[in-house]
Design a protein around this motif. Structure first.
Motif, short mmCIF file in Angstrom:
data_model
loop_
_atom_site.label_atom_id
_atom_site.label_comp_id
_atom_site.label_asym_id
_atom_site.label_seq_id
_atom_site.Cartn_x
_atom_site.Cartn_y
_atom_site.Cartn_z
N THR A 169 36.34 8.65 11.38
CA THR A 169 36.90 9.98 11.67
C THR A 169 37.98 9.89 12.73
N GLU A 170 37.74 9.08 13.76
CA GLU A 170 38.75 8.91 14.81
C GLU A 170 40.00 8.25 14.25
N MET A 171 39.85 7.29 13.35
CA MET A 171 41.00 6.64 12.74
C MET A 171 41.84 7.64 11.94
N ALA A 172 41.16 8.49 11.17
CA ALA A 172 41.89 9.50 10.41
C ALA A 172 42.56 10.50 11.33
N SER A 173 41.89 10.85 12.42
CA SER A 173 42.46 11.79 13.38
C SER A 173 43.70 11.22 14.05
N ARG A 174 43.67 9.96 14.39
CA ARG A 174 44.80 9.33 15.05
C ARG A 174 46.00 9.19 14.11
N LEU A 175 45.76 9.28 12.82
CA LEU A 175 46.85 9.21 11.85
C LEU A 175 47.42 10.58 11.53
N ALA A 176 46.55 11.56 11.28
CA ALA A 176 47.01 12.86 10.77
C ALA A 176 47.42 13.83 11.86
N GLU A 177 46.65 13.94 12.91
CA GLU A 177 46.90 15.00 13.88
C GLU A 177 48.18 14.80 14.70
N PRO A 178 48.57 13.57 15.07
CA PRO A 178 49.88 13.42 15.72
C PRO A 178 51.04 13.84 14.82
#
Length: 284
Positions: free
Chosen positions: A247-256
C-alpha cells in the motif's frame, strides 16, 4: 456576428462583439485574429444535470457556437446547449479542435492568458471526444480530464488527493500496521575473551481481532505519518505488514502525481492572475 467561414482573419480585429452565435470553422489564420474589449462567447449550461444514470456539472468556460451545436445533437445531451439552426450543418470534434487551438494562440499572442485557458480546455475536450483519434490517446486524455481537468481544475486534483490519502490511511489502520511494533532481540556468544552479539528483528505480525478495535488514535497517527511521507517520496521508517508495504509503494507512486497535478493547476491560475495584474499596471 454570425459567421466568419471563408474569411482570412490575418488582419482582422474585432472589438466589443458578440461571437456566441458565430460560425468559425472554415476561417483561415484564426491564430492571427485580434480580439479586443468585451468579446462574448457562448457559455456552458449551468447547474447539475442528469445524463443517463450519471449526474454531470460543467465548469464555467467560454465555448464556440459549433461546439454548442455538436453537443446539443448528442443522444444524451443535457438541456442548455444551443442546437444548430435548420440550415447549418453540425461540425464534429475533429474540425473544432484546430479552431480552439488557433483561438488559444490568438489570445496568448494578445497577452490574455486567462482567456486562452478556456480555449485550451475546449481544444482538449474536442481531442478527447474525437472518435478518429487513437484509443490510447483518448484514454490518456480522459484520465487527465478526470484527475485535474486538463491541469486547469486544481480543486479536482486536490479532491482526488484527499480521497486517495483517506483511503490509504484507512487501509493502513486496518491492515497495514502490525499488531505490535517488532522488538529486536539480541543474543551473545562468549568465545574466550571475545563477546559477539547478534540482533534480530522479528517479522511484523498482522493485526487480528475486530476491525473497530484497530481504529485508535495511536494507529491513526502512525498511518497519517506513513501516508504524508509517501506523498513526498520519503520512507516513514515504520514497520509494516505485507499489505501495508505494498500500500505504501502504491501511495508513493500515485499520490505525488495527484499533488503535482494540483500544484500545476494552481500555478496556472496564479500565473494568469499575475499576467492580468502586470498588464493592468503597464496600461496605466
Amino acid at each position: 456576428m454570425l459567421s466568419l467561414r471563408g474569411v482570412d482573419a490575418a488582419h482582422l480585429a474585432l472589438t466589443d462583439i458578440d461571437l456566441s452565435q458565430c460560425l468559425l470553422t472554415g476561417a483561415i489564420h484564426l491564430d492571427q485574429l485580434r480580439l479586443e474589449g468585451r468579446v462574448l462567447f457562448a457559455p456552458v449550461p449551468t447547474g447539475i444535470h442528469r445524463r443517463g444514470w450519471r449526474l454531470v456539472r460543467f465548469g464555467p468556460r467560454r465555448t464556440l457556437a459549433e461546439e454548442q451545436h455538436w453537443r446539443a445533437a448528442q443522444p444524451f445531451a443535457v438541456p442548455g446547449w444551443d442546437p444548430a439552426p435548420a440550415d447549418t450543418a453540425v461540425v464534429g470534434p475533429a474540425r473544432l479542435a484546430p479552431v480552439y487551438r488557433s483561438l488559444r494562440k490568438a489570445f496568448e499572442d494578445g497577452k490574455n492568458e486567462p482567456g486562452a485557458a478556456d480555449f485550451y480546455y475546449g481544444e482538449m475536450e474536442m481531442r478527447r471526444a474525437d472518435e478518429e483519434s487513437p484509443r490510447a490517446e483518448r484514454w490518456l486524455l480522459a484520465a487527465y480530464w478526470a484527475l485535474s481537468g486538463y491541469g486547469m481544475r486544481a480543486t479536482r486534483a486536490l479532491g482526488w488527493l484527499i480521497a486517495a490519502m483517506t483511503i490509504t490511511i484507512g487501509v493502513m489502520m486496518l491492515w497495514g500496521l502490525p499488531a505490535h511494533d517488532p522488538e529486536p532481540v539480541s543474543t551473545g556468544t562468549l568465545t574466550g575473551r571475545h563477546l559477539t552479539f547478534t540482533t534480530e528483528t522479528p517479522d511484523p505480525v498482522n493485526p487480528t481481532g475486530p476491525l473497530r478495535e484497530r481504529v485508535s488514535t495511536d494507529r491513526f497517527e502512525k498511518s497519517l505519518r506513513v501516508v504524508v511521507n509517501s506523498v513526498v517520496f520519503r520512507s516513514s521508517g515504520q514497520d509494516l505488514t505485507t499489505t501495508g508495504t505494498y500500500t505504501e509503494m502504491a501511495s508513493r507512486l500515485a499520490e505525488p502525481v495527484l499533488l503535482g497535478l494540483a500544484a500545476l493547476a494552481a500555478l496556472a491560475a496564479l500565473a494568469a492572475l499575475a499576467a492580468l495584474a502586470i498588464r493592468g499596471r503597464v496600461k496605466r
